[in-house]
Scaffold this active site. Sequence first.
Site, PDB file in Angstrom:
ATOM      1  N   LYS A 112      25.087  -2.992 -15.660  1.00 20.71           N
ATOM      2  CA  LYS A 112      26.041  -3.913 -16.296  1.00 20.71           C
ATOM      3  C   LYS A 112      25.382  -5.062 -17.071  1.00 20.71           C
ATOM      4  O   LYS A 112      25.887  -5.465 -18.109  1.00 20.71           O
ATOM      5  CB  LYS A 112      26.979  -4.501 -15.233  1.00 20.71           C
ATOM      6  N   ASP A 160      36.433  -6.922 -15.881  1.00 20.72           N
ATOM      7  CA  ASP A 160      36.576  -7.285 -14.461  1.00 20.72           C
ATOM      8  C   ASP A 160      37.318  -8.621 -14.299  1.00 20.72           C
ATOM      9  O   ASP A 160      38.221  -8.734 -13.466  1.00 20.72           O
ATOM     10  CB  ASP A 160      35.202  -7.385 -13.783  1.00 20.72           C
ATOM     11  N   GLY A 199      27.698 -13.894  -7.414  1.00 19.81           N
ATOM     12  CA  GLY A 199      27.043 -12.798  -8.129  1.00 19.81           C
ATOM     13  C   GLY A 199      27.883 -12.349  -9.322  1.00 19.81           C
ATOM     14  O   GLY A 199      28.729 -13.103  -9.827  1.00 19.81           O
TER      15      GLY A 199
HETATM   16  P1  NAP Z   1      26.188  -9.142  -6.472  1.00 18.76           P
HETATM   17  O1  NAP Z   1      26.045  -9.438  -7.932  1.00 18.76           O
HETATM   18  O2  NAP Z   1      25.055  -8.555  -5.720  1.00 18.76           O
HETATM   19  O3  NAP Z   1      26.640 -10.516  -5.754  1.00 18.76           O
HETATM   20  C1  NAP Z   1      26.881 -10.568  -4.369  1.00 18.76           C
HETATM   21  C2  NAP Z   1      27.204 -11.991  -3.948  1.00 18.76           C
HETATM   22  O4  NAP Z   1      27.490 -11.967  -2.543  1.00 18.76           O
HETATM   23  C3  NAP Z   1      26.030 -12.979  -4.122  1.00 18.76           C
HETATM   24  O5  NAP Z   1      26.533 -14.271  -4.370  1.00 18.76           O
HETATM   25  C4  NAP Z   1      25.352 -12.918  -2.746  1.00 18.76           C
HETATM   26  O6  NAP Z   1      24.664 -14.082  -2.399  1.00 18.76           O
HETATM   27  C5  NAP Z   1      26.568 -12.818  -1.847  1.00 18.76           C
HETATM   28  N1  NAP Z   1      26.206 -12.235  -0.550  1.00 18.76           N
HETATM   29  C6  NAP Z   1      25.556 -11.069  -0.335  1.00 18.76           C
HETATM   30  N2  NAP Z   1      25.396 -10.880   0.996  1.00 18.76           N
HETATM   31  C7  NAP Z   1      25.936 -11.971   1.609  1.00 18.76           C
HETATM   32  C8  NAP Z   1      26.055 -12.371   2.962  1.00 18.76           C
HETATM   33  N3  NAP Z   1      25.583 -11.609   3.955  1.00 18.76           N
HETATM   34  N4  NAP Z   1      26.657 -13.549   3.248  1.00 18.76           N
HETATM   35  C9  NAP Z   1      27.137 -14.344   2.241  1.00 18.76           C
HETATM   36  N5  NAP Z   1      27.045 -14.016   0.928  1.00 18.76           N
HETATM   37  C10 NAP Z   1      26.446 -12.843   0.623  1.00 18.76           C
HETATM   38  O7  NAP Z   1      27.408  -8.110  -6.223  1.00 18.76           O
HETATM   39  P2  NAP Z   1      28.726  -7.955  -7.116  1.00 18.76           P
HETATM   40  O8  NAP Z   1      28.522  -6.889  -8.118  1.00 18.76           O
HETATM   41  O9  NAP Z   1      29.178  -9.281  -7.527  1.00 18.76           O
HETATM   42  O10 NAP Z   1      29.746  -7.326  -6.032  1.00 18.76           O
HETATM   43  C11 NAP Z   1      30.251  -8.105  -4.960  1.00 18.76           C
HETATM   44  C12 NAP Z   1      31.358  -7.329  -4.245  1.00 18.76           C
HETATM   45  O11 NAP Z   1      32.459  -7.120  -5.126  1.00 18.76           O
HETATM   46  C13 NAP Z   1      30.927  -5.934  -3.769  1.00 18.76           C
HETATM   47  O12 NAP Z   1      31.513  -5.677  -2.526  1.00 18.76           O
HETATM   48  C14 NAP Z   1      31.516  -5.009  -4.812  1.00 18.76           C
HETATM   49  O13 NAP Z   1      31.822  -3.730  -4.284  1.00 18.76           O
HETATM   50  C15 NAP Z   1      32.817  -5.743  -5.148  1.00 18.76           C
HETATM   51  N6  NAP Z   1      33.313  -5.389  -6.477  1.00 18.76           N
HETATM   52  C16 NAP Z   1      34.504  -4.757  -6.543  1.00 18.76           C
HETATM   53  C17 NAP Z   1      35.044  -4.416  -7.767  1.00 18.76           C
HETATM   54  C18 NAP Z   1      36.378  -3.737  -7.813  1.00 18.76           C
HETATM   55  O14 NAP Z   1      36.715  -3.101  -8.824  1.00 18.76           O
HETATM   56  N7  NAP Z   1      37.176  -3.855  -6.777  1.00 18.76           N
HETATM   57  C19 NAP Z   1      34.356  -4.723  -8.958  1.00 18.76           C
HETATM   58  C20 NAP Z   1      33.113  -5.382  -8.862  1.00 18.76           C
HETATM   59  C21 NAP Z   1      32.601  -5.702  -7.598  1.00 18.76           C
HETATM   60  P3  NAP Z   1      23.047 -14.194  -2.578  1.00 18.76           P
HETATM   61  O15 NAP Z   1      22.815 -14.381  -4.049  1.00 18.76           O
HETATM   62  O16 NAP Z   1      22.707 -15.363  -1.751  1.00 18.76           O
HETATM   63  O17 NAP Z   1      22.476 -12.891  -2.078  1.00 18.76           O
END
Ligand code: NAP
Length: 273
Positions: free
Chosen positions: A64, A100, A126
């Site tokens: 992405k 999104d 994130g």
């Molecule tokens: P990402 O870019 O990796 O960001 C993840 C975020 O969560 C970061 O801020 C990270 O903090 C935080 N995090 C990770 N582990 C954590 C923990 N144990 N405790 C507290 N914070 C934590 O991932 P993303 O792409 O944004 O996706 C995030 C979620 O959204 C995923 O579950 C994904 O499946 C979901 N999502 C769903 C859709 C949909 O269509 N429904 C679309 C996009 C994403 P750090 O930087 O400190 O690691």
Amino acid sequence: MRLCVIGDPVGHSLSPRIHRRFMEACGTAGSYETVTVTLETLADFVAQGRRGVWDGCNVTMPLKEYILPLLDAVEPWTAACGAVNTVCFRDGRAVGYNTDGPGVVESLRLRGFAPSGQAALVLGAGGAAKAAALALAQAGCRVTVCARTMEQAAVLATRCGGTASPWAELPRAAAACGLLLNATPLGMAGSPEFESLDFVQALPPEAMVYDLVYHPTDTRLLRAAEGRGLTAVGGLALLVQQAALAFAHFSGTMPDADLCRSILRELEDEAAE
Ligand code: NAP
């Protein structure tokens, strides 16, 4: 119209199924395929698109952010997000979009949430959090970003004219919000759970909880919210809505809300079986 979803891994993607339903219902002839594309083969794929092999694609992990500099243009909103989930190939040009953020706002509207003037608490900083927080702010929400890495929360909060909250103060931040949106992987299959869901008890009685996690569909966060009688929305709602907005970019036709609701119900029913 020849469309596809690209990523690695991509075999599990629900996008082909959702887009084929849109194509069928909107009378759009063509195909929607699944194509494994890695960081190494991404530039070749974009070149193929420019040559007319593809009319458009959806983009998933881990591409992405990496695809953005390879494109000819991105809409300003997408540049602000720094991530692209939809590309249209037209007249030898590749144009990128991020659906999104708008998908979050539209799926909330469909559940009766009017964003203007609401306090939205976004968990995480994130990619998904960034798109959601910026779109919610643009739709009129006062955004608070709560993330375990405070520097990232602060950067995102500044970008959406909101405030940042330390992770340890989640219950206090929850007490003041009309929408709590989980954009962390907490609660997702294969990821850790929230250490405590006590913050759900602190939410005001009219608050809505949106968990972007969709595998599983009935997360502990959603169950805790429902247990309190709050409106709880699962991540499949975003999956369908961002796809509908992407389809509108590809075809010029926005799938109607009833069709989106029916696909969402079907996916939720299947997940519950
Ligand atoms: P990402 O870019 O990796 O960001 C993840 C975020 O969560 C970061 O801020 C990270 O903090 C935080 N995090 C990770 N582990 C954590 C923990 N144990 N405790 C507290 N914070 C934590 O991932 P993303 O792409 O944004 O996706 C995030 C979620 O959204 C995923 O579950 C994904 O499946 C979901 N999502 C769903 C859709 C949909 O269509 N429904 C679309 C996009 C994403 P750090 O930087 O400190 O690691």
